[in-house]
Design an enzyme around this catalytic site. Sequence first.
Site, PDB file in Angstrom:
ATOM      1  N   SER A   1      -7.046   4.492  23.235  1.00  0.00           N
ATOM      2  CA  SER A   1      -8.288   4.796  22.514  1.00  0.00           C
ATOM      3  C   SER A   1      -9.321   5.340  23.481  1.00  0.00           C
ATOM      4  O   SER A   1      -9.295   5.021  24.677  1.00  0.00           O
ATOM      5  CB  SER A   1      -8.855   3.524  21.878  1.00  0.00           C
ATOM      6  OG  SER A   1      -9.314   2.632  22.877  1.00  0.00           O
ATOM      7  N   ASP A   2     -10.229   6.165  22.989  1.00  0.00           N
ATOM      8  CA  ASP A   2     -11.436   6.408  23.768  1.00  0.00           C
ATOM      9  C   ASP A   2     -12.195   5.078  23.808  1.00  0.00           C
ATOM     10  O   ASP A   2     -11.930   4.164  23.027  1.00  0.00           O
ATOM     11  CB  ASP A   2     -12.279   7.549  23.177  1.00  0.00           C
ATOM     12  CG  ASP A   2     -13.280   8.099  24.207  1.00  0.00           C
ATOM     13  OD1 ASP A   2     -13.506   7.439  25.250  1.00  0.00           O
ATOM     14  OD2 ASP A   2     -13.836   9.188  23.969  1.00  0.00           O
ATOM     15  N   TRP A   3     -13.124   4.983  24.726  1.00  0.00           N
ATOM     16  CA  TRP A   3     -13.749   3.694  25.042  1.00  0.00           C
ATOM     17  C   TRP A   3     -14.575   3.157  23.876  1.00  0.00           C
ATOM     18  O   TRP A   3     -15.640   3.676  23.558  1.00  0.00           O
ATOM     19  CB  TRP A   3     -14.589   3.855  26.306  1.00  0.00           C
ATOM     20  CG  TRP A   3     -13.818   3.578  27.564  1.00  0.00           C
ATOM     21  CD1 TRP A   3     -14.215   2.752  28.577  1.00  0.00           C
ATOM     22  CD2 TRP A   3     -12.527   4.065  27.964  1.00  0.00           C
ATOM     23  NE1 TRP A   3     -13.247   2.695  29.565  1.00  0.00           N
ATOM     24  CE2 TRP A   3     -12.214   3.487  29.212  1.00  0.00           C
ATOM     25  CE3 TRP A   3     -11.577   4.920  27.382  1.00  0.00           C
ATOM     26  CZ2 TRP A   3     -11.015   3.743  29.885  1.00  0.00           C
ATOM     27  CZ3 TRP A   3     -10.386   5.174  28.055  1.00  0.00           C
ATOM     28  CH2 TRP A   3     -10.123   4.591  29.282  1.00  0.00           C
TER      29      TRP A   3
ATOM     30  N   GLY B   1     -13.371   3.278  20.855  1.00  0.00           N
ATOM     31  CA  GLY B   1     -13.000   4.094  19.699  1.00  0.00           C
ATOM     32  C   GLY B   1     -12.018   3.404  18.766  1.00  0.00           C
ATOM     33  O   GLY B   1     -11.597   3.981  17.762  1.00  0.00           O
TER      34      GLY B   1
END
Length: 802
Positions: free
Chosen positions: A281-283, A285
């Site tokens: 995941s993006d941080w 996300g």
Amino acid sequence: MHHHLNTIAVTLAAIGLAGAQNSSWNHNLFTSSPPVYPSPETAGTGWEAALAQAEAFLANLTLEEKAGMVTGCSGPCVGNIAPIERLGFDGLCLQDGPLAIRQATYASVFPAGLTTAASWDKGLMYTRGLYMGQEFKGKGANVALGPVVGPLGRNARGGRNWEGFSPDPFLTGIAVEQTIWGMQSTGLQACVKHYIGNEQETQRNPSITKNGTTIEAVSSNIDDRTMHELYSWPFANAVRSGVASVMCSYNRVNGSYSCENSKTLNGILKEEFGFQGYVMSDWGGTHSGVPSINAGLDMDMPGTIGFFVSDNSYFGSNITTAVNNGSLSEARLDDMIKRIMTPYFHLKQNTDYPSIDPSGAIGGFFSVEPTTVQFPLGTVANVDVRANHATLIRELGSAGTVLLKNVNNALPLKAPKNIAVLGNDAGDLINGEYFDSSPYSQNAFGFEYGTLPVGGGSGTGRMSYLVDPLTAIKARAAQDGSLVQWILNNTLLSTPSGLSSLAPSPPDVCLVFLKTWAQEGLDRSTLLADWNSTAVVESVTSVCNNTIVVTHSGGLNVMPWANNPNVTAILAAHLPGTESGNSLVDILYGDVNPSGRLPYTIAKTQEDYSFADITNSTALATTTNPNAWQSDFEEGLLIDYRHFDYYNQSVQYEFGFGLSYSTFDISSLSVSNVYGGSNITSTPPPAKIIPGGNPTLWDVLYRATVTVSNTGDIAGATVPQLYLSLPQIPSEDPTPLHVLRGFEKVSLQPGQSTVVNFDLTRRDLSYWSVFQQEWIIAAGEIGVSVGLSSRDFKATSSFRVL
Ligand code: NOJ
């Protein structure tokens, strides 16, 4: 493929049979994303030996350890996976970003992705990736959080476009595979990001109103053909080049968060593209546990709920609970770990991998699970990983600089006696050398004084030194005994009397330096260069009839002064990294012949880009409707030059354009079928899916050949570019009139000619059929144009496959 059969009815409805053009766009067809389950298991295709090692490793893990393997924890890096000492596993250290190991000391800061794309030089793209790989590895990072191919650059004002390469998917596809090949050849894992539709920063994450209502992140609503032919195209190249991981993005796609979108993760990425590695995941996300996991998410970063929030994770002990109560299959958890550990073993990160440089230990993000983790750190701090990389940085900085205008032989400079260096982008930095801290991101235009070598946010890099333009020009001018005068104050320069201190005046040449700040988290408010740039150019040109404008920009600029007769030359220098001044002086004085080409279009006005603008408004900014943020990609395939060409609109400088100090020509275009078989089918022959998708999509079916000549009297490089005109498809959205499908950078001595080949693959000749859910070669004539830009064709031909 059976998922497609189960979901095809849903797919066709949800991904839109409606046209992507304004007239036929039906928003309601894009408010949900079709389900694609179950999550495809990795077969370790291409990584078979490593898969066996990953399976052996997996066999030793407890359930708690398994949960830890897929959940970020506190540690020394931007993202951390905890070590398991018992198994000799040192954990994983994930570090930003796309142009440098962001926060590290004694590391290089390379030219940005945008600059790299502007070089159109595959060799330099590879070498930049290779050197970045060496530096990340030398600092003990296992995974680099880059390269970026999303944003692609739909919106000219996108705040992160400079982190990626170009709004053209073919150019970006080549750039990303070269970068990944280079990076991973060192044993580093690359993470291509942000998948997918992350085309704006505005409302990229959910927000919370005063009353506590969560307003969801913007939904990028993209039709299926556009998804394939534009936005996911370079991700397919990345998968084909063996990328270890993919970062899903913050935004929603057709109504579902990217990190829990089963169509894009399970369907397109893992099934269609055959991706064998892991999705992180993006941080912050990640917005759910089991649903995200079943939709294809393999790793939660940084292991917190939300961005910068120290809290529980949707993964972590929730995974243990979910497996124990039967709501998550352990087989899926095992697949996640195999996906994470197979590239690790394939790249031999288990043997002799450097330890984490303690100087780079920034503490990352705090998370509670597991609470205290000890990472083995190296014993030597501040390891210098820069080697001789400055040479490449200088060369690529020049190669990514585009000469847009050059009249009256303004360039190269010929020992001018009196040089003025003007503008707040010319001089050295005064607020420090790290663009991810407050002095650099206080407003939309960044910092006032100092040249702009890179953009801001997680895609930046800590500079260990910087060669600013003024210093480099002074050093070079001293060789000729020239006078160098400078005024760096744009407020002063934008008044008519601002240049009154110059003497003698007018100078022989006035070099004006303009800059354009761009950073993560913020879209640009204007396409003009910042800090009164237009007024500055006006007052300088009122004094100086030999004004050369240089831009350092985190994206494209419109240039209202481009046709001013006193502007004799324009150089778009993009974001060159630490050798900025040297890269520029090499071009100004003709030691390097400019060979950069625009990786985007410079239109005449900002309004020309309004067909695909950032979604934002006062109403949206104050909405109480959780689902209000909708970004309809109504223009479909027609972004950047595809738009301007389709609507026959004149532009200032077209995609692919750039001048040289020499001249070039192209002749003798021939196109031949090199496939052998006379019957090329319209659909790709079925074959086992490998990373990159059906391998027959990459079969070379045709080859175009041209002769390229240097017709001038100095040595230099040029970029022959091949564009295809693919057939229009009845009752489908418009096919762009020309699409880039080949380019080469060619160095030639004066009078020299060479033969250049362009290999055309099946994918290059196909369109994505929403009905057939397949790449199709359409019946009809395919036009071939080879030229020196997207509007400067020197030779044309055509052929028919079917
Ligand atoms: C968020 C950014 O979108 C991403 O690109 C970056 O890698 C992470 N933060 C970690 O810094």
